[in-house]
Scaffold this motif. Sequence first.
Motif, PDB file in Angstrom:
ATOM      1  N   VAL A  70       0.843  -1.200   0.000  1.00  0.00           N
ATOM      2  CA  VAL A  70       0.000   0.000   0.000  1.00  0.00           C
ATOM      3  C   VAL A  70       0.878   1.251   0.000  1.00  0.00           C
ATOM      4  O   VAL A  70       0.600   2.219  -0.730  1.00  0.00           O
ATOM      5  CB  VAL A  70      -0.981  -0.006   1.193  1.00  0.00           C
ATOM      6  CG1 VAL A  70      -1.631   1.352   1.384  1.00  0.00           C
ATOM      7  CG2 VAL A  70      -2.043  -1.085   0.985  1.00  0.00           C
ATOM      8  N   LEU A  71       1.955   1.241   0.779  1.00  0.00           N
ATOM      9  CA  LEU A  71       2.866   2.386   0.799  1.00  0.00           C
ATOM     10  C   LEU A  71       3.506   2.599  -0.577  1.00  0.00           C
ATOM     11  O   LEU A  71       3.607   3.733  -1.051  1.00  0.00           O
ATOM     12  CB  LEU A  71       3.939   2.199   1.874  1.00  0.00           C
ATOM     13  CG  LEU A  71       3.446   2.259   3.318  1.00  0.00           C
ATOM     14  CD1 LEU A  71       4.544   1.805   4.278  1.00  0.00           C
ATOM     15  CD2 LEU A  71       2.963   3.657   3.655  1.00  0.00           C
ATOM     16  N   VAL A  72       3.937   1.517  -1.212  1.00  0.00           N
ATOM     17  CA  VAL A  72       4.509   1.620  -2.563  1.00  0.00           C
ATOM     18  C   VAL A  72       3.475   2.186  -3.525  1.00  0.00           C
ATOM     19  O   VAL A  72       3.758   3.100  -4.306  1.00  0.00           O
ATOM     20  CB  VAL A  72       5.026   0.249  -3.062  1.00  0.00           C
ATOM     21  CG1 VAL A  72       5.375   0.294  -4.544  1.00  0.00           C
ATOM     22  CG2 VAL A  72       6.228  -0.199  -2.242  1.00  0.00           C
ATOM     23  N   LEU A  73       2.273   1.671  -3.467  1.00  0.00           N
ATOM     24  CA  LEU A  73       1.211   2.135  -4.360  1.00  0.00           C
ATOM     25  C   LEU A  73       0.901   3.616  -4.143  1.00  0.00           C
ATOM     26  O   LEU A  73       0.777   4.385  -5.113  1.00  0.00           O
ATOM     27  CB  LEU A  73      -0.056   1.294  -4.159  1.00  0.00           C
ATOM     28  CG  LEU A  73      -1.246   1.650  -5.040  1.00  0.00           C
ATOM     29  CD1 LEU A  73      -0.900   1.470  -6.518  1.00  0.00           C
ATOM     30  CD2 LEU A  73      -2.447   0.801  -4.665  1.00  0.00           C
ATOM     31  N   LEU A  74       0.787   4.031  -2.887  1.00  0.00           N
ATOM     32  CA  LEU A  74       0.534   5.444  -2.600  1.00  0.00           C
ATOM     33  C   LEU A  74       1.670   6.325  -3.119  1.00  0.00           C
ATOM     34  O   LEU A  74       1.437   7.415  -3.659  1.00  0.00           O
ATOM     35  CB  LEU A  74       0.331   5.663  -1.097  1.00  0.00           C
ATOM     36  CG  LEU A  74      -0.956   5.128  -0.507  1.00  0.00           C
ATOM     37  CD1 LEU A  74      -0.932   5.260   1.023  1.00  0.00           C
ATOM     38  CD2 LEU A  74      -2.160   5.845  -1.085  1.00  0.00           C
ATOM     39  N   GLY A  75       2.896   5.851  -2.940  1.00  0.00           N
ATOM     40  CA  GLY A  75       4.049   6.588  -3.453  1.00  0.00           C
ATOM     41  C   GLY A  75       4.029   6.707  -4.966  1.00  0.00           C
ATOM     42  O   GLY A  75       4.345   7.766  -5.529  1.00  0.00           O
ATOM     43  N   MET A  76       3.633   5.649  -5.636  1.00  0.00           N
ATOM     44  CA  MET A  76       3.547   5.676  -7.101  1.00  0.00           C
ATOM     45  C   MET A  76       2.428   6.609  -7.563  1.00  0.00           C
ATOM     46  O   MET A  76       2.592   7.349  -8.532  1.00  0.00           O
ATOM     47  CB  MET A  76       3.345   4.267  -7.644  1.00  0.00           C
ATOM     48  CG  MET A  76       4.562   3.374  -7.451  1.00  0.00           C
ATOM     49  SD  MET A  76       4.273   1.661  -7.921  1.00  0.00           S
ATOM     50  CE  MET A  76       4.202   1.828  -9.692  1.00  0.00           C
ATOM     51  N   MET A  77       1.304   6.588  -6.860  1.00  0.00           N
ATOM     52  CA  MET A  77       0.169   7.427  -7.239  1.00  0.00           C
ATOM     53  C   MET A  77       0.459   8.914  -7.046  1.00  0.00           C
ATOM     54  O   MET A  77      -0.051   9.749  -7.788  1.00  0.00           O
ATOM     55  CB  MET A  77      -1.075   7.030  -6.441  1.00  0.00           C
ATOM     56  CG  MET A  77      -1.633   5.673  -6.836  1.00  0.00           C
ATOM     57  SD  MET A  77      -2.929   5.041  -5.727  1.00  0.00           S
ATOM     58  CE  MET A  77      -4.074   6.383  -5.651  1.00  0.00           C
ATOM     59  N   THR A  78       1.286   9.226  -6.040  1.00  0.00           N
ATOM     60  CA  THR A  78       1.582  10.626  -5.735  1.00  0.00           C
ATOM     61  C   THR A  78       2.939  11.080  -6.251  1.00  0.00           C
ATOM     62  O   THR A  78       3.301  12.245  -6.092  1.00  0.00           O
ATOM     63  CB  THR A  78       1.520  10.856  -4.210  1.00  0.00           C
ATOM     64  OG1 THR A  78       2.496  10.026  -3.566  1.00  0.00           O
ATOM     65  CG2 THR A  78       0.131  10.568  -3.662  1.00  0.00           C
TER      66      THR A  78
END
Length: 131
Positions: A70-78
């Motif tokens: 989830v942290l990786v995904l949030l980082g990619m999205m932002t």
Amino acid sequence: MSAEDWQKIEGGIIAATALVIAFMAGAGWPWWMWLVVLALPDLSMAGYLLGPRRGAALYNLFHLYAVGMVLVLLGMMTGQVGLITLGLLWLAHVGGDRGFGFGLKQQSGFGDTHLGPIGRGSEKGRDHGQG
């Protein structure tokens, strides 16, 4: 090989892969920051001050692969490389724990995990016909 052995192999692969990708992402952090971030999931051990049931629940929550993902995904999205690196190091920590046989905790005590007992006097290996 047992299911526990396969989970240890999987954990080691996840840890190694996440570390390599984290280095490639290049957050630009000093070396000591990498060590601090790698240790973050273990802050959840403080939950054991509230008793074994709550301690196990908090520890297990912080030691799910999903948290790192989830942290990786949030980082990619932002577009935040630091958040991507945080997630990857979280994955590396959890994978490393699994690789070394430190599994999710049972409510019976910190030394009882889904991958078998850990710590002093655990007779690790004997329980699985390996000793």
